[in-house]
Motif scaffolding. Sequence first.
Motif, PDB file in Angstrom:
ATOM      1  N   LYS B 141       0.819  -1.202   0.000  1.00 25.80           N
ATOM      2  CA  LYS B 141       0.000   0.000   0.000  1.00 25.80           C
ATOM      3  C   LYS B 141       0.855   1.254   0.000  1.00 25.80           C
ATOM      4  O   LYS B 141       0.501   2.263  -0.586  1.00 25.80           O
ATOM      5  CB  LYS B 141      -0.899   0.011   1.239  1.00 25.80           C
ATOM      6  N   TYR B 142       1.987   1.163   0.673  1.00 25.84           N
ATOM      7  CA  TYR B 142       2.816   2.356   0.830  1.00 25.84           C
ATOM      8  C   TYR B 142       3.634   2.638  -0.424  1.00 25.84           C
ATOM      9  O   TYR B 142       3.810   3.784  -0.810  1.00 25.84           O
ATOM     10  CB  TYR B 142       3.742   2.184   2.031  1.00 25.84           C
ATOM     11  N   LEU B 143       4.126   1.585  -1.064  1.00 23.82           N
ATOM     12  CA  LEU B 143       5.048   1.790  -2.186  1.00 23.82           C
ATOM     13  C   LEU B 143       4.420   1.521  -3.546  1.00 23.82           C
ATOM     14  O   LEU B 143       4.589   2.295  -4.477  1.00 23.82           O
ATOM     15  CB  LEU B 143       6.265   0.882  -2.021  1.00 23.82           C
ATOM     16  N   ILE B 144       3.712   0.404  -3.664  1.00 26.55           N
ATOM     17  CA  ILE B 144       3.274  -0.031  -4.991  1.00 26.55           C
ATOM     18  C   ILE B 144       1.999   0.684  -5.424  1.00 26.55           C
ATOM     19  O   ILE B 144       1.927   1.229  -6.529  1.00 26.55           O
ATOM     20  CB  ILE B 144       3.022  -1.559  -5.002  1.00 26.55           C
ATOM     21  N   THR B 145       1.007   0.686  -4.537  1.00 27.36           N
ATOM     22  CA  THR B 145      -0.289   1.250  -4.912  1.00 27.36           C
ATOM     23  C   THR B 145      -0.198   2.705  -5.387  1.00 27.36           C
ATOM     24  O   THR B 145      -0.748   3.028  -6.441  1.00 27.36           O
ATOM     25  CB  THR B 145      -1.278   1.115  -3.750  1.00 27.36           C
ATOM     26  N   PRO B 146       0.486   3.601  -4.657  1.00 27.04           N
ATOM     27  CA  PRO B 146       0.564   4.972  -5.155  1.00 27.04           C
ATOM     28  C   PRO B 146       1.158   5.058  -6.557  1.00 27.04           C
ATOM     29  O   PRO B 146       0.709   5.853  -7.387  1.00 27.04           O
ATOM     30  CB  PRO B 146       1.489   5.662  -4.145  1.00 27.04           C
ATOM     31  N   ARG B 147       2.132   4.200  -6.835  1.00 22.04           N
ATOM     32  CA  ARG B 147       2.776   4.252  -8.143  1.00 22.04           C
ATOM     33  C   ARG B 147       1.805   3.821  -9.239  1.00 22.04           C
ATOM     34  O   ARG B 147       1.747   4.429 -10.306  1.00 22.04           O
ATOM     35  CB  ARG B 147       4.015   3.360  -8.151  1.00 22.04           C
ATOM     36  N   ILE B 148       1.055   2.762  -8.961  1.00 24.12           N
ATOM     37  CA  ILE B 148       0.112   2.280  -9.972  1.00 24.12           C
ATOM     38  C   ILE B 148      -0.984   3.304 -10.220  1.00 24.12           C
ATOM     39  O   ILE B 148      -1.284   3.660 -11.361  1.00 24.12           O
ATOM     40  CB  ILE B 148      -0.496   0.931  -9.527  1.00 24.12           C
ATOM     41  N   VAL B 149      -1.569   3.799  -9.131  1.00 23.03           N
ATOM     42  CA  VAL B 149      -2.646   4.783  -9.274  1.00 23.03           C
ATOM     43  C   VAL B 149      -2.133   6.015 -10.005  1.00 23.03           C
ATOM     44  O   VAL B 149      -2.776   6.518 -10.940  1.00 23.03           O
ATOM     45  CB  VAL B 149      -3.210   5.170  -7.891  1.00 23.03           C
ATOM     46  N   ALA B 150      -0.947   6.478  -9.620  1.00 22.17           N
ATOM     47  CA  ALA B 150      -0.389   7.671 -10.252  1.00 22.17           C
ATOM     48  C   ALA B 150      -0.197   7.445 -11.745  1.00 22.17           C
ATOM     49  O   ALA B 150      -0.568   8.287 -12.569  1.00 22.17           O
ATOM     50  CB  ALA B 150       0.936   8.033  -9.596  1.00 22.17           C
ATOM     51  N   ALA B 151       0.338   6.272 -12.110  1.00 18.29           N
ATOM     52  CA  ALA B 151       0.582   5.999 -13.521  1.00 18.29           C
ATOM     53  C   ALA B 151      -0.724   5.958 -14.300  1.00 18.29           C
ATOM     54  O   ALA B 151      -0.836   6.519 -15.387  1.00 18.29           O
ATOM     55  CB  ALA B 151       1.326   4.673 -13.679  1.00 18.29           C
ATOM     56  N   VAL B 152      -1.738   5.316 -13.709  1.00 15.28           N
ATOM     57  CA  VAL B 152      -3.023   5.196 -14.398  1.00 15.28           C
ATOM     58  C   VAL B 152      -3.658   6.568 -14.605  1.00 15.28           C
ATOM     59  O   VAL B 152      -4.226   6.859 -15.650  1.00 15.28           O
ATOM     60  CB  VAL B 152      -3.968   4.274 -13.588  1.00 15.28           C
ATOM     61  N   VAL B 153      -3.538   7.427 -13.604  1.00 12.68           N
ATOM     62  CA  VAL B 153      -4.164   8.741 -13.693  1.00 12.68           C
ATOM     63  C   VAL B 153      -3.406   9.643 -14.656  1.00 12.68           C
ATOM     64  O   VAL B 153      -3.992  10.373 -15.463  1.00 12.68           O
ATOM     65  CB  VAL B 153      -4.218   9.398 -12.294  1.00 12.68           C
ATOM     66  N   VAL B 154      -2.093   9.562 -14.605  1.00 17.39           N
ATOM     67  CA  VAL B 154      -1.279  10.557 -15.279  1.00 17.39           C
ATOM     68  C   VAL B 154      -1.059  10.248 -16.758  1.00 17.39           C
ATOM     69  O   VAL B 154      -0.985  11.147 -17.585  1.00 17.39           O
ATOM     70  CB  VAL B 154       0.062  10.682 -14.529  1.00 17.39           C
ATOM     71  N   LEU B 155      -1.009   8.965 -17.094  1.00 13.99           N
ATOM     72  CA  LEU B 155      -0.652   8.609 -18.465  1.00 13.99           C
ATOM     73  C   LEU B 155      -1.599   9.210 -19.522  1.00 13.99           C
ATOM     74  O   LEU B 155      -1.127   9.781 -20.502  1.00 13.99           O
ATOM     75  CB  LEU B 155      -0.564   7.092 -18.602  1.00 13.99           C
ATOM     76  N   PRO B 156      -2.934   9.123 -19.332  1.00 17.01           N
ATOM     77  CA  PRO B 156      -3.822   9.753 -20.310  1.00 17.01           C
ATOM     78  C   PRO B 156      -3.562  11.247 -20.473  1.00 17.01           C
ATOM     79  O   PRO B 156      -3.601  11.778 -21.593  1.00 17.01           O
ATOM     80  CB  PRO B 156      -5.216   9.515 -19.719  1.00 17.01           C
ATOM     81  N   LEU B 157      -3.272  11.899 -19.348  1.00 17.58           N
ATOM     82  CA  LEU B 157      -2.972  13.326 -19.422  1.00 17.58           C
ATOM     83  C   LEU B 157      -1.713  13.579 -20.242  1.00 17.58           C
ATOM     84  O   LEU B 157      -1.648  14.489 -21.068  1.00 17.58           O
ATOM     85  CB  LEU B 157      -2.794  13.904 -18.019  1.00 17.58           C
ATOM     86  N   LEU B 158      -0.727  12.729 -20.016  1.00 18.55           N
ATOM     87  CA  LEU B 158       0.519  12.864 -20.783  1.00 18.55           C
ATOM     88  C   LEU B 158       0.260  12.653 -22.264  1.00 18.55           C
ATOM     89  O   LEU B 158       0.814  13.362 -23.109  1.00 18.55           O
ATOM     90  CB  LEU B 158       1.530  11.831 -20.304  1.00 18.55           C
ATOM     91  N   VAL B 159      -0.582  11.668 -22.573  1.00 21.16           N
ATOM     92  CA  VAL B 159      -0.914  11.400 -23.973  1.00 21.16           C
ATOM     93  C   VAL B 159      -1.570  12.630 -24.593  1.00 21.16           C
ATOM     94  O   VAL B 159      -1.244  13.045 -25.703  1.00 21.16           O
ATOM     95  CB  VAL B 159      -1.859  10.183 -24.078  1.00 21.16           C
ATOM     96  N   LEU B 160      -2.471  13.226 -23.841  1.00 18.02           N
ATOM     97  CA  LEU B 160      -3.161  14.428 -24.315  1.00 18.02           C
ATOM     98  C   LEU B 160      -2.165  15.540 -24.623  1.00 18.02           C
ATOM     99  O   LEU B 160      -2.154  16.117 -25.727  1.00 18.02           O
ATOM    100  CB  LEU B 160      -4.146  14.888 -23.227  1.00 18.02           C
ATOM    101  N   ILE B 161      -1.304  15.812 -23.662  1.00 15.45           N
ATOM    102  CA  ILE B 161      -0.320  16.868 -23.843  1.00 15.45           C
ATOM    103  C   ILE B 161       0.629  16.524 -24.981  1.00 15.45           C
ATOM    104  O   ILE B 161       0.961  17.363 -25.828  1.00 15.45           O
ATOM    105  CB  ILE B 161       0.456  17.091 -22.529  1.00 15.45           C
ATOM    106  N   GLY B 162       1.045  15.227 -25.015  1.00 20.93           N
ATOM    107  CA  GLY B 162       1.922  14.778 -26.089  1.00 20.93           C
ATOM    108  C   GLY B 162       1.274  14.988 -27.446  1.00 20.93           C
ATOM    109  O   GLY B 162       1.923  15.444 -28.393  1.00 20.93           O
ATOM    110  N   GLY B 163      -0.026  14.686 -27.539  1.00 20.70           N
ATOM    111  CA  GLY B 163      -0.749  14.875 -28.788  1.00 20.70           C
ATOM    112  C   GLY B 163      -0.737  16.322 -29.227  1.00 20.70           C
ATOM    113  O   GLY B 163      -0.436  16.643 -30.392  1.00 20.70           O
TER     114      GLY B 163
END
Lengths: 254, 170
Positions: B141-163
């Motif tokens: 919960k302390y190490l893995i979960t934040p990373r997964i949630v962050a990646a899931v949330v942020v990646l679409p935004l990055l794709v948008l900006i990248g586009g």
Amino acid sequence: MSDIKIKITNLHKAFGRKVVLDGLDLEIKKGESLVVIGGSGTGKSVLIKCIQGILTPEQGSILIDDEEVVGVSEKEKEKLHAKMGMLFQGGALFDSLSVWENVAFGLIENQKMDKKNAKMEAIRVLRQVGLAPDVADLYPSELSGGMQKRVGLARAIATRPEIIFFDEPTTGLDPIMSDVINGLINESVKGLGATALTITHDMASARKIADRIAMLYKGKIIWQGTVKELDKTDNEYVRQFINGSSEGPIKVEV
Amino acid sequence: MIQKFLRRLGQPLVKFFSSLGELSIFVMRSVANCFVPPFYGRNLMRQVMDIGFYSLPVVGLTTIFAGMVIALQSYSGFSRFGAESAVASVVLISVTRELAPVLSALMVAGRIGAAMAAEIGTMRVTEQIDALTTLSTNPYKYLITPRIVAAVVVLPLLVLIGGVIGIFGG
């Protein structure tokens, strides 16, 4: 309630074909400071990790306060860990957090103390182990080895645990700093009235910390007794170990 | 002879399936922990910054060049048929549909994957993960979960900006 805090019976643990613990029996009384000595690679650390539930033994039972620890659920383990503190060999401080956040980690995450109080409490504990308040805002990488050990000790005792484990508390320190750390360990353990289990191969440290000493060899406790008895024993294994001789019944396997 | 051969064949197979099993258990535990408190908001924010914000330069750089190259190449081809007006829509479609997601994902995977492996590996070796456990904190919960949630949330935004940057480049 018996006065036995930790009771280990017939503990077995192996990694693949290598048998590390082979039917180990050990009892630790409440408020007692027990030191386990033994050569490198005899399974001292494995013993501690089994008691904490980080490793699961193949066989045997570990009772803490008359409750079985082996094979309990994650939730139970978390509850169990709230009773325990541990000083790791290398300190194991979280290097992304500042010193006070390290010390207050258990207070903030588990006892839900608010940050301001937790910081004050952390500074109080830091002072107890002889560190100035201005160390609190530094990061672990900015500290010397001795200071890291002190911070590790502060983190171990900050939550006022009932059981404290010390994994080679003096390794990598000079003799004088070792003595200081030993003194601090004694003070904090007695101050909390906690039960302590220390593993070490530093005899000076063992003599200073221990109420009782147990020697681990080939996965079993082969001798136990007080420091006084240690000097009088005619157990050849123990004699060889405390004299630090390469000749005797213990053969070093390379 | 045959037994030896079979053994040699079987061992890697067993190893493969046991590691597959370990991976599945790991993924299951990580995903399950996304929905069970306690949540570590501070760690999540830090990962969002790490994965999202600090990946912007790499993602921006790769997509802007991808956009430029497509525009240039399709122009040189299309001009032969006098279809220069189609360049813009080709850039738009290829960047938004294909290149921005692929490039952002690759960049993030490369950049962040290595960094995470190094960071958590170090924590493992220096017993920091055991220390988390003894402080009754679940390392997942302390190490893995934040990373997964962050990646899931942020990646679409990055794709948008990248586009957006890619189209701009084109």
